[in-house]
Design a protein around this motif. Structure first.
Motif, PDB file in Angstrom:
ATOM      1  N   ARG A 179       1.014  -1.159   0.088  1.00 34.71           N
ATOM      2  CA  ARG A 179       0.045   0.168   0.107  1.00 34.71           C
ATOM      3  C   ARG A 179       1.000   1.301   0.020  1.00 34.71           C
ATOM      4  NH1 ARG A 179      -3.074   2.669   4.346  1.00 34.71           N
ATOM      5  NH2 ARG A 179      -1.881   2.029   5.659  1.00 34.71           N
ATOM      6  N   LEU A 180       1.909   1.232   0.982  1.00 32.86           N
ATOM      7  CA  LEU A 180       3.003   2.326   1.008  1.00 32.86           C
ATOM      8  C   LEU A 180       3.454   2.525  -0.464  1.00 32.86           C
ATOM      9  CD1 LEU A 180       4.122   1.953   4.479  1.00 32.86           C
ATOM     10  CD2 LEU A 180       2.273   3.400   3.862  1.00 32.86           C
ATOM     11  N   TYR A 181       3.573   1.310  -0.935  1.00 33.20           N
ATOM     12  CA  TYR A 181       4.672   1.489  -2.260  1.00 33.20           C
ATOM     13  C   TYR A 181       3.737   2.288  -3.403  1.00 33.20           C
ATOM     14  CZ  TYR A 181       6.673  -0.283  -6.585  1.00 33.20           C
ATOM     15  OH  TYR A 181       6.920  -0.332  -7.870  1.00 33.20           O
ATOM     16  N   LEU A 182       2.585   1.714  -2.993  1.00 28.09           N
ATOM     17  CA  LEU A 182       1.463   2.079  -4.113  1.00 28.09           C
ATOM     18  C   LEU A 182       1.055   3.724  -4.147  1.00 28.09           C
ATOM     19  CD1 LEU A 182      -1.044  -0.857  -4.523  1.00 28.09           C
ATOM     20  CD2 LEU A 182       0.440   0.162  -6.250  1.00 28.09           C
ATOM     21  N   LYS A 183       1.402   3.919  -2.964  1.00 27.07           N
ATOM     22  CA  LYS A 183       1.289   5.694  -2.567  1.00 27.07           C
ATOM     23  C   LYS A 183       2.095   6.427  -3.485  1.00 27.07           C
ATOM     24  CE  LYS A 183      -1.387   6.716   1.468  1.00 27.07           C
ATOM     25  NZ  LYS A 183      -1.235   6.613   2.923  1.00 27.07           N
TER      26      LYS A 183
END
Lengths: 234, 348
Positions: free
Chosen positions: B96-100
């Motif tokens: 999720r953090l990477y996708l942000k």
């Protein structure tokens, strides 16, 4: 094909079998008779792998199988139809038979064997979708034997098929065994119904108190004084 | 012949008999109550029931399966749920953090599924490890008092897992705001978040696959065979150890999957498994121990009870009312609503 040498077996501290030896050739129909509690079922269970022998050898097709678990002896070609039948009561006849062929991978082979079994017991065919738990006593016996031959065994061991059956149904079951034997199957039959059993089998063993006391061709056993006195009431 | 006549009974007669059985009455009653409540309070009652019901069904299915096949009353079942939600958290959160930083519509659509399926496999692996390491040695040693001994073992396993999780990751809540960051759908006037919809669909698909596996494949049949007659299963050549490991793996995997798909409602923390454990036990006691298909129905019944309670009485009563219902039910039908397909543990 099967050779049992000096088998000692039992449950916990209780020893049931004392130096039991027997030998079965391919294609033979063998009777194992004796009174209640003589150790007939224990002998079969030891061969099938449900009871671990204390000592002695069990050779099947030249291989030592004493103490091999039941699921492996089944794969090697030994099929055991127990006295309590051990059917899967919440499954249909058809599913019970399919499970009988658990060791056979080929789908077509499974279906062919089911056809063969339905020919042998037409009664099962008409009730193929009925749950095993709702069958009558005779039908359950038929189903248990049918399930036993689904794995295409080379040795079929049947424990007390006549127990609790009406005489007419008993004859049906014996007829089926006779048919199987004519098809070349080796059968070891345990029975208390000594008279009928010795009439249809080739050879017999008499087991008393965990020991083989007599053995020989069934016809001779029928003439034997001890057998006459103890089992036939003549 | 009498029983042949029974076989050919017309459908209405069979249906009427089913309707007047305890199971039939319950199912009809549940549907009627759900409809009345939906008219009175709004359709969200049904939506909520169906969404949580699907997950309770997955949980209680596994619990029931392990009891039916292995005779283990599993009190560590909630910990599989916990392991599932932890796995999903540690897989999904970095993603999720990477996708942000690097938005990618495709990856954000499948990232949650990745976490959920991984949770299934981690749960299944844990199940196999427990079976091989703990239950199998006990089974070889002695089968006396099996139910009681295995029960105590599962309680111990539960304590060990809860405390190891606390030791490793601390006691704080590990949750996510949502799996799919999209606007909720409007369904029958209810705001239905995509997460909830996905959880429900996932439960339905899993139940169908599971049903197919148990009914139509030889391995699934073998699992049922072991539950019905262990000796018989051995006699037809079924490898008992394999089936027992498989059962444990399936049960644990389904629970972990439920935990993972509900991560957006139930964050992961050491004792997160207790509530799902209680719910799963409500369900299997309500419908009858070891009855796998009834456990699915029971999941929805308990979900309805909880939804109704939290709306009409208050959220604090959510555990009280189902328990009261179970106590009343046990007085009138001790074998559970759907009778008992399985023999009592005393008879085995």
């Amino acid at each position: 094909m099967l050779e049992v040498k000096n088998l000692n077996a039992g449950y916990g501290f209780l020893q049931v079998l004392w130096d039991v030896s027997l030998k079965i050739e391919k294609g033979e129909f063998i009777a194992l008779v004796g009174p209640n509690g003589a150790g007939k079922s224990t002998t079969l269970k030891s061969i099938a792998g449900l009871v671990t022998p204390k000592s002695g050898d069990i050779l099947f097709k030249g291989e030592a199988i004493g103490g091999t678990p039941a699921n492996l002896t089944c794969r090697m070609g030994i099929s055991f139809v127990s006295e309590s039948l051990n059917l899967f009561t919440n499954m249909s006849i058809y599913e019970n038979l399919l499970l009988g062929a658990y060791t056979i991978e080929d789908k077509q082979e499974q279906l062919d064997t089911i056809d063969f079994v339905f020919n042998l017991f037409p009664r099962l065919k008409s009730r193929r979708n009925q749950l095993a738990g709702t069958l009558s006593g005779g039908e359950r016996k038929m189903l248990a034997i049918a399930r036993g031959i689904m794995s295409k065994p080379s040795l079929l061991m049947v424990d007390e098929p006549s127990l609790g059956l009406a005489p007419k149904l008993t004859l049906n079951v014996f007829d089926a065994l006779e048919t199987l034997r004519q098809g070349g199957m080796t059968i070891l039959l345990v029975e208390q119904n000594v008279n009928t059993t010795l009439h249809i089998t080739d050879r017999g063993y008499v087991l008393e108190q965990g020991q083989i006391v007599l053995e020989g061709p069934s016809k001779e056993l029928l003439e034997n004084d001890h057998v006459k006195k103890a089992f036939l009431g003549i | 012949m009498k029983d042949e006549a029974l076989l050919k009974e017309p459908f209405p007669v069979v249906f009427r008999r089913w309707m007047t059985s305890a199971g039939g009455i319950t199912i009809l009653l549940t549907i009627v109550v759900a409809i009345i409540a939906a008219i009175d309070a709004g359709p969200f009652i049904i939506v909520n029931t169906v969404v949580t019901g699907g997950m309770w069904a997955l949980l209680s299915l596994g619990l029931s399966l392990v009891f039916g096949v292995m005779n283990i009353p599993n009190f560590a079942h909630g910990e599989f749920f916990l392991i599932g939600s932890l796995t999903a958290y540690f897989t999904f959160n970095p993603l999720r953090l990477y996708l942000k930083e690097n938005p990618s519509p495709f990856l954000s659509a499948i990232a949650p599924l990745l976490g959920i399926f991984l949770a299934f496999f981690v749960g299944a692996l844990l199940g196999v490890i427990l079976e091989k390491l703990i239950f199998s040695p006990l089974r070889k040693r002695s089968r006396d008092q099996w139910v009681m001994n295995s029960f105590l073992l599962t309680v111990g396993i539960s304590v060990v897992i809860i405390n190891s999780v606390q030791l490793t990751w601390g006691a704080n809540f590990k949750g996510i705001p949502n799996y799919w960051n999209v606007d909720p759908l409007d369904f029958l006037g209810v705001n239905l978040s995509v997460d909830r919809l996905a959880a429900f669909l996932l439960a339905v698909v899993t139940l169908i696959v599971f049903w197919y596996f148990m009914r139509r494949t030889q391995t699934g049949r073998a699992v049922r065979a072991v539950a019905q007659d262990e000796t018989g299963a051995l006699m037809v050549g079924i490898n008992l150890n394999y089936i027992l490991s498989l059962t444990m793996a399936l049960s644990a995997g389904l629970a972990a999957m439920a935990g993972a798909s509900l991560l957006f409602i139930f964050p992961a923390y050491p004792t997160a498994g207790l509530k799902p454990l209680y719910v799963a036990w409500y369900v299997v006691i309500l419908v009858g121990l070891g009855n796998v298909s009834a456990a699915v129905v029971g999941g929805f019944i308990v979900a309805l009870l909880q939804t109704l309670t939290s709306f009409y009485v208050g959220t604090g009563w959510e555990d009280v009312i189902p328990t009261a219902v179970i106590i009343i039910m046990l007085i009138f039908k001790p074998s559970g609503l759907f009778g008992s397909e399985v023999k009592g543990i005393q008879e085995r």
